[in-house]
Structures are given as C-alpha cells and as structure tokens.
Design an enzyme around this catalytic site. Structure first.
Site, PDB file in Angstrom:
ATOM      1  N   ASP A 329       0.848  -1.182   0.000  1.00 48.68           N
ATOM      2  CA  ASP A 329       0.000   0.000   0.000  1.00 48.68           C
ATOM      3  C   ASP A 329       0.891   1.242   0.000  1.00 48.68           C
ATOM      4  O   ASP A 329       2.087   1.153   0.297  1.00 48.68           O
ATOM      5  CB  ASP A 329      -0.862   0.038   1.266  1.00 48.68           C
ATOM      6  N   ASP A 622      -4.335  -3.222   5.250  1.00 52.29           N
ATOM      7  CA  ASP A 622      -4.836  -2.813   6.559  1.00 52.29           C
ATOM      8  C   ASP A 622      -6.342  -2.946   6.689  1.00 52.29           C
ATOM      9  O   ASP A 622      -6.868  -3.007   7.793  1.00 52.29           O
ATOM     10  CB  ASP A 622      -4.424  -1.376   6.880  1.00 52.29           C
ATOM     11  N   ASP A 626      -8.576  -5.763   2.004  1.00 51.66           N
ATOM     12  CA  ASP A 626      -7.267  -6.326   1.664  1.00 51.66           C
ATOM     13  C   ASP A 626      -7.159  -7.813   1.999  1.00 51.66           C
ATOM     14  O   ASP A 626      -6.193  -8.471   1.613  1.00 51.66           O
ATOM     15  CB  ASP A 626      -6.158  -5.583   2.417  1.00 51.66           C
TER      16      ASP A 626
END
Length: 884
Positions: A329, A622, A626
C-alpha cells in the site's frame, strides 16, 4: 450482572436502564468499579500442557530411542559407568529441549499480547480508545466495518450493518443487523439480529452497541482467539529435519547391524562389537539438530519483533528469505500517514493552504496573497462539507482521533472557523462505492446531504456546480483537470458535494446521493517516509521488486513511486486492469509497478498472477478489503496500528509501526534465519559423519582398542552441542545478505556445497584422527588410553576449527573470527572441559582418558587447524573462479 437477561427481547431504552448507563456511556469512575468487581473482558486460556508432560515429550524421538536401548543393554551387562553417561546425555538433551521450547513459547505469547485489539467507546460523552479487555457491561461501543466485535453487544444504532458470524453459527453469509427488539422466544444465535456477538467480524456498515456480556458471560469470551493462541513451533523445515532423523535412525540401526556382522567376521566378541555398534549409532545421530533449528527460528522471531515485524505463522520466517516481490500500500506504509491539506480548488480559484500537520494554525492564499476564506462562499462550502461529512475528531491537546484523511479535512476547515450542524444519518464509506454521505438538519429542520469521495465518483453523481454565486450545470472537465494537476504533484485529492433534501428528512436512501451540487477539491499531501527510499534501494540490490497498489489517483501513486525510487514503466488504474485479460495483465506486470484506484479483486488478481509467474509475493494491507490479497499472498503483512482485525487474522506477519522499512528488515532477518539453519547443518552433519566413520573404520581394520569409545563419543556430542552448536545460532548477521538474490523456494536444504563439505571434512577428520591415534600408540610406547585421549581431543579440536569455517558458507571469515562472543565463550568452555577430563584423575577413571604431554597438544592443534585453512582456501579458489 447481566447473564440472565435475554437482551434480544429488550428495547434499547430498557437495556440502558437495566445496565444503569445512558447514551453517553458510563463515567470513568463507574467503569473502574465494574472492572474491579466483574473482572477483565477475557476468559481463562485453554489449559496448557503441563511441564511434566512437556518434559516427557522431549524423549519422543527415534534417535533418543536408540540411546535408551543402548543404555538398557549396558545396564544388563553391568557397565554402569557407560549407562550413566548415556542416560546423562539423554537427560541433558531433554532439559535443553524443554528450556528452549518454553522460551520459544514465551516469546510467541508475548508477541501475541502485542496484537490484542483496541476498541472505540463512549465514556462521559467522549470518544476514547481502550484495550478491549477493559470493557465492562454498560459501555457504549462504536462499531465500524472491519472491526472485530469485542464483547456481546445489544445494538442501539445500526446503519447498513452486516456481521460475519460464521465462526460462531456456521452461517456462510454475513447477517444484516438492526436494533428492533424481537418477541419470538427460543431464538438461535443466528436469528438474534439485534445482537453483535463477541469475536464476530463487521463486514459492512457502522453503528453503536451496549456491552451486555463480557468475559466468560459472552458467547465467545475471547476477543482474538486466533491471534493470542500460539501454535507449537512446527514448520515445514522442522518437519523435514524430523523426517530426516527418522530416516537416519533406520540407517543407523542398519549400519550398527552391519558393524556387528563385520565385527563378528573380524573375530570380535559380542561385548566388544556391541559397544562398537553403539558407538557408531551415537556418533552419527545428530540429536541436537532439530533443537538448534528451533532455537534459530525462535531467536529470529524475537529479532524480527525488535524490528517491529511480529510473526504470526512460523512458516513465514522461512518464506521471507525467498520473497521476490513486495506489493505495498502507499498511505501509511510508504508514506507517513500524516495528511495535510495543501491546495483547494473551487470555481473561485486555486487556493494554497499553509500550516503543517494537525495543528489548526494556518492561512489561505489565492494567487500568492493571503485571503480571508469567508470572502469565498464556494471555498467555505467546500470546507464545511469536509468538516461535516467526517468521523474524525480534533483532540484538545492536539492531533486527531480517526482517519488521517478525515483529520486533514477537519484541520483545513478549522483554519476558516467552526462548522456544526447536527448529524441525523450516515452512509459510511465503502471501498466499492468510493464516497461517504451524511445527513444534517439546520435550526429550521431543513435537511442537507454532504458528501465526500473520489472526484470521479462525485462528478458522476453531480448535476450542478457552485461558483460562489450561483448554480450551473456541471462541467466535469475543469474539475478533472484540476484533480490531475494536484495528483501529479503527489497530492491525494478528495472531492466534496452537497444537496438540499426534503424538510425534516430522517434517513438517507440511495437516490439522495444523486443530483448533487459539486463544490470543490481538497488536495492533501502525505509525505514519503525518509527511511523507505533507502529500503527500496536495498530491495533493488536484493533482487526484490517493489510494486505499489493504492486506492489513490493514478498520478498521485506514480509521483510518489518516482520519489521513492520504485522502478516502473508507467502506471495502470483499476479500470485498465479490469479491461485486460490475464495474459495482457501478466505481460504488463513485467514492467508496470504502480497500480491505482484498484478494487480488492484487482489486488488479489495481481498477486495471483505474480505467483503464477513463479514469484514469491509479500503483500501489505490494513482493511477488510485487503483480506483476499493477504490470504492469497505467500506472506500476508498486516498493519499493526491502522490494520483491522480482518487484515491481521488473514496475515502471516504484523508490522507494529506500519512501516515499509520494517518489511525489508524482516526479509533480511528471514534470510539470516535460513542462513543460520544452513550453517547449523553445515557444521553438524560433517562432524557427526566423521565420528561414525572413525568407529566403522576401526571395526573394518579389526582394532580391539578403537580410537573412540562409546563414552568418548557421548562426551563429544554433549559438550560440542552445548558449547559449539548453540553458538552458531548467536552468529551476527552477515553484512551482504541483501546483496544476494532471493533464495529459490524449491532450493534443497542440503546444498551441493554442504554435501561436498560433508565428504571433505569427514574424510579429513577421520584420516587425521587415526594418524594421531597411531602416533599416540607408537610414540614412547604409551598405552591405548593415551592414544584414545589424543584421538578424542583431535576430534574436538577439528570441530572447533571447523566451527569458524561455518561462520559463512561462501565467504572467507578471517575478518570475522572474533565477531561472535558467544562462540568464543563456548569454545573456552569446551577447551576447559577437555583439559579437565584429560588431567583430572576421577574423569580419567570414568572416561578412560590419560594425561598427555604438552607437545601432544601442539601436534593436535596444528593437525586440527588444517581443516580451517583447507576450507578457507577452497572458498577463495571458488570465489576467484566465479569472478573470472
């Protein structure tokens, strides 16, 4: 307090009354009283294995069975000294295994405690975050998508809420929740739609719940059972070693039988040949190898934790050394996650915003000159929308409580003044929809919807635009162009819009989000972490590719990637990915390393295609969205600070600091752990093989007094495993681990170089041991005990010198000879013990040793050191050939 009440039948107001609480939550004093009276929100852990049982289990090994059988036969033959030494070795091995296993369990338990989730509650009317174990009945809990419910809750507000209760009820689909009391009696858990059960997962929506049961009174008493429970240390590698031990046991028994047959043919009596067979078995058994590998893994986990990488699954330690791709990310991982609004665009102009971080000090500038925000109605409405459509809070002491992006919008609005309008309803942000909406009413009960989200989505939902004076049909081009300009500067862009609804409206529906009036754009910067650029440089050197997968604008992602040094040929958006076949996307993945505006399906698909190409993939995440990619990855990496419970439980590793640099550190530690395991094998197998060959060669040569007795071999294995073997696991990390390419996942444990060393070192040790044994027999007419003492010391010194070779498999170690203080201490201990058994009369009697002359020590040291110089010369020659 509340265990007998059927809360699903009770209206919300009555629940509050029964629990002596209110909608603003308990007071801190009352909460503390209830906590001291009723205890923490936790249940007693599953009864652990007793110490006695754990100790007894240390004897459950085929290798130990061979030693126990040998001790039993020596007892029958009245050889009590031999029996005592054999049993002493077995007992020492069990004690070491017991202590190390307990240490490893303690390490994992302490790490599990670091993952205990926190929860948001209301107390004294203030939102705060506490450890879930401190919840008490009557607390008001704030619920959001991605949370794990911390205790049993009676819902008092639920908006689009769905909860996955499969772990409790077995239902495969998420359950839609509401707050209405249920009249039907004898409901199953799955039918209690107004209860959120502890341990279940919120997949959608938001709400509030009253804690009605904690700890042992709840349906699931433990908040994070899958996290806090530690598993027995068992990995594919350890299982491979265990299987190798079983195979070795069979081979050893076969060799012992063969030795017995050869001995009989050579005229040995039964007792002599039995002891020779026992000696061979004891010599070849690497009984300390599984323990040393386990110690290496346990220490590796501790070191990773000290560098903010918490390992949740043991196989992750091994897999980390093979990682070839890290899909990361952007926000909070590659960047600081401290958002600050820098630019605002409305039809009135492009405004710059001064100030840094979450302090409310700052000004607005238009064309380089300071301007008052209230002079620009479109700017004020943009700021107002960002402040009202917002779940974050500004703390009185500074900083924010909530999402950093929302915090940045609050701060920018606070620089213009205070905006307040009571909130009536909410449509929470969902990744698939890419917007959030809130319903507000003014003093005249006029209803307004305020929305924020991605520019593309809000432009799609808007019919008009506001220029500060009047409304006009929306012209998407100007806003899209401004958004792209902001994104190209590395800014994250949030759009805002609003609309007046019918008077007195109390609930938002899907149609309310259409026909909006577009207000403006706020561009905020989340600066890259300083240490990440260095970490990505290390990845490039280590042959590890870094791919950014972000929900931000494609230009924002591409700009940040360039700043960090991520190698990429352009960038692709989620819409681009969805229009590609698997073959096209696979081809693009060869050069493109930035993917923006992606969906959970896109992310998981990218990971799957990378794995199909043979890559070993680590993925960060997170959010609940995901989880598919985390589960699909070889190494799932969740964020410890910002990560949801869904992400953590889908992961193999948790980053305590949410920092990309910690992933690189963990990869380095993973390579270090595997390197140490190989070094342990590199040292153990050749030395054990040499001891076994000495015994076998003595039988073949028909020696009635062999160089090594069974007691000698037991002694050697005991002191070297403790003094020398364990010290390898303490070896400092090699400096060039991240300059090597990733280890192929199918690379055999026994590398060709290790097999070659087994042959080279074993033959050299056997030859030298026999030479010095015969030297001891023939020099000045000494007896066999003296010769055997020389042979025993020769083997030990060979193992000491060869231990230095094993500090590195391929590199010369001259500069690192004294880098491991534990190794030096272990060597000192072993040498002291050798001197003790050589000159102490009692030990002479027990081990059948004799004092030797000073010149003998010189001969032993010179002879044994040959292995060190020979192996280092071999490394040097191979390295030269490779360079040429």
């Amino acid at each position: 307090m509340s265990g007998e009440v059927k809360w699903q039948h009770v209206p919300v107001d009555e629940v509050l009354a029964l629990l002596e609480t209110n909608r603003e939550g308990l007071t801190a004093e009352e909460a503390q009283l209830r906590l001291s009276k009723y205890g923490f929100n936790e249940v007693e852990l599953k009864k652990k294995e007793s110490s006695l049982h754990r100790f007894a289990r240390q004897f459950a090994s085929p290798l130990i069975y061979v030693l126990l059988a040998a001790s039993f036969v020596t007892f029958i033959l009245d050889e009590y000294a031999d029996m005592a030494v054999i049993l002493g070795v077995v007992l020492a091995n069990a004690v070491i295994g017991f202590i190390q296993e307990r240490k490893a369990e303690n390490a994992l338990e302490s790490l599990a405690k670091m993952l205990v989730p926190e929860t948001s509650i209301l107390r004294d009317g203030q939102r705060m975050i506490i450890h879930s174990r401190e919840l008490v009945a009557g607390d008001i809990v704030l619920i959001e998508a991605g949370n794990r419910i911390p205790a049993d809750l009676r819902l008092m507000y639920a908006k689009n809420m769905r909860i996955d209760e499969s772990m409790l009820t077995g239902e495969s689909t998420a359950v839609e929740k509401n707050i209405d009391p249920i009249e039907t009696k004898n409901l199953s858990l799955a039918e209690q739609k107004n209860i959120a059960f502890g341990g279940t997962l919120v997949t959608q929506g938001s709400g509030l719940g009253i804690v009605v049961a904690t700890g042992s009174e709840s349906e699931i008493g433990k908040i994070s059972e899958l996290i806090s429970k530690t598993k027995k240390i068992s990995t594919p590698l350890v299982r491979t070693i265990d299987q190798m031990a079983k195979t070795l046991a069979i081979v050893i028994i076969g060799l012992a039988i063969l030795t017995f047959i050869i001995g009989k043919l050579r005229g040995f009596d039964n007792l002599e040949i039995f002891f020779a067979s026992v000696s061979l078995a004891v010599a070849v058994i690497p009984e300390g190898l599984p323990a040393l590998i386990t110690i290496s893994l346990a220490f590796g986990i501790k070191r990773m934790a000290s560098r903010n990488a918490i390992i949740r699954t043991m196989p992750a330690v091994e897999s980390l050394g093979s990682v070839t791709v890290i899909c990361s990310d952007k926000t909070g991982t590659l960047t600081k996650n401290e958002m600050t609004v820098r630019k605002i665009y409305t039809l009135e102009g492009k405004f710059d915003v001064t100030g840094v971080g979450y302090t409310t000090e700052g000004d607005f500038e238009l064309k380089g000159e300071k301007t008052e925000p209230f002079e620009h109605p479109a700017l004020m409405e943009t700021l107002k929308a960002g402040a009202l459509c917002n779940d974050a809070y500004l703390k009185e002491e500074g900083g924010i409580d909530g999402d950093p992006t929302e915090g940045a919008l609050l701060v920018s609005a606070s620089k213009a003044g205070k905006f307040y309008m009571p909130r009536i309803d909410t449509i929470p942000f969902e990744p698939e929809e890419r917007f959030m909406a809130t319903l507000h009413q003014d003093e005249e009960r006029n209803s307004w919807i305020y929305m924020k989200g991605s520019p593309e989505k809000l432009i799609e939902l808007s019919s008009h635009q506001f220029d500060g004076k009047e409304l006009s049909p929306i012209d998407p081009e100007s806003f899209l162009t401004a958004a792209e300009e902001m994104a190209s500067e590395g800014l994250r862009v949030i759009a805002t819009a609003y609309r007046k609804l019918e008077h007195g409206k109390k609930e938002l529906v899907a149609d309310d989000t259409k026909g909006l009036i577009f207000l403006g754009l706020q561009g905020m910067i989340d600066p890259p972490r300083e240490e990440v650029k260095t970490s990505i440089f290390k990845c490039n050197n280590a042959g590890i590719r870094v791919i950014m997968i972000t929900g931000d604008h494609i230009l924002t992602g591409h700009t940040i990637a360039r700043q960090l040094g991520i190698r990429t040929d352009g960038a692709l958006s989620g819409s681009d990915i969805q229009g590609m076949s698997d073959e096209e996307l696979t081809d693009a993945l060869k050069t493109v390393s930035v993917f923006a505006r992606t969906s959970p399906e896109d992310k998981s698909r990218i990971v799957g295609l990378l794995k199909q190409q043979g890559e070993v993939v680590a993925v960060t995440g997170d959010g609940i969205n995901d989880a598919p990619a985390l589960k699909n990855a070889d190494i799932g990496v969740a964020m410890g600070r910002s990560g949801t419970e869904v992400a953590k439980e889908a992961s193999d590793m948790v980053l305590a600091d949410d920092n990309f640099a910690s992933i690189v550190n963990a990869v380095e530690e993973g390579r270090n752990v595997y390197s140490k395991i190989q070094k342990v094998i590199l040292w153990t197998l050749p030395t054990n093989a040499a001891e076994g060959l000495v015994v076998l060669a003595a039988v073949v040569l028909g020696l009635r007094n062999p160089p090594l007795l069974p007691l000698h071999i037991l002694w050697i294995n005991t002191i070297t495993a403790l003094g020398l073997g364990v010290s390898i696991t303490m070896e400092p990390m090699e400096k060039k681990l991240l300059n090597r390419p990733p280890r192929p996942p199918k690379e055999p444990l026994l590398l060709p170089v290790i097999k070659q060393r087994i042959v080279t070192v074993a033959l050299l040790m056997v030859t030298a041991t026999f030479l010095l044994y015969f030297f001891g027999l023939t020099h000045n007419g000494r007896d066999s005990n003296t010769a055997q003492t020389m042979a025993l010391n020769t083997i030990v010194f060979f193992e000491i010198f060869y231990l230095f070779n094993c500090k590195s498999i391929h590199e010369n170690v001259f500069r690192e000879l004294f880098s491991n203080k534990f190794m030096l201490m272990g060597i000192a201990l072993v040498l002291s013990l050798q001197v003790f058994i050589t000159y102490n009369p009692t030990m002479n009697a027990i081990l059948k040793t004799s004092p030797i002359d000073p010149v003998d020590w010189i001969v032993i040291v010179v002879t044994a050191s040959s292995v060190f110089f020979l192996i280092e010369l071999e490394k040097y020659v191979k390295k030269k050939r490779k360079m040429n």
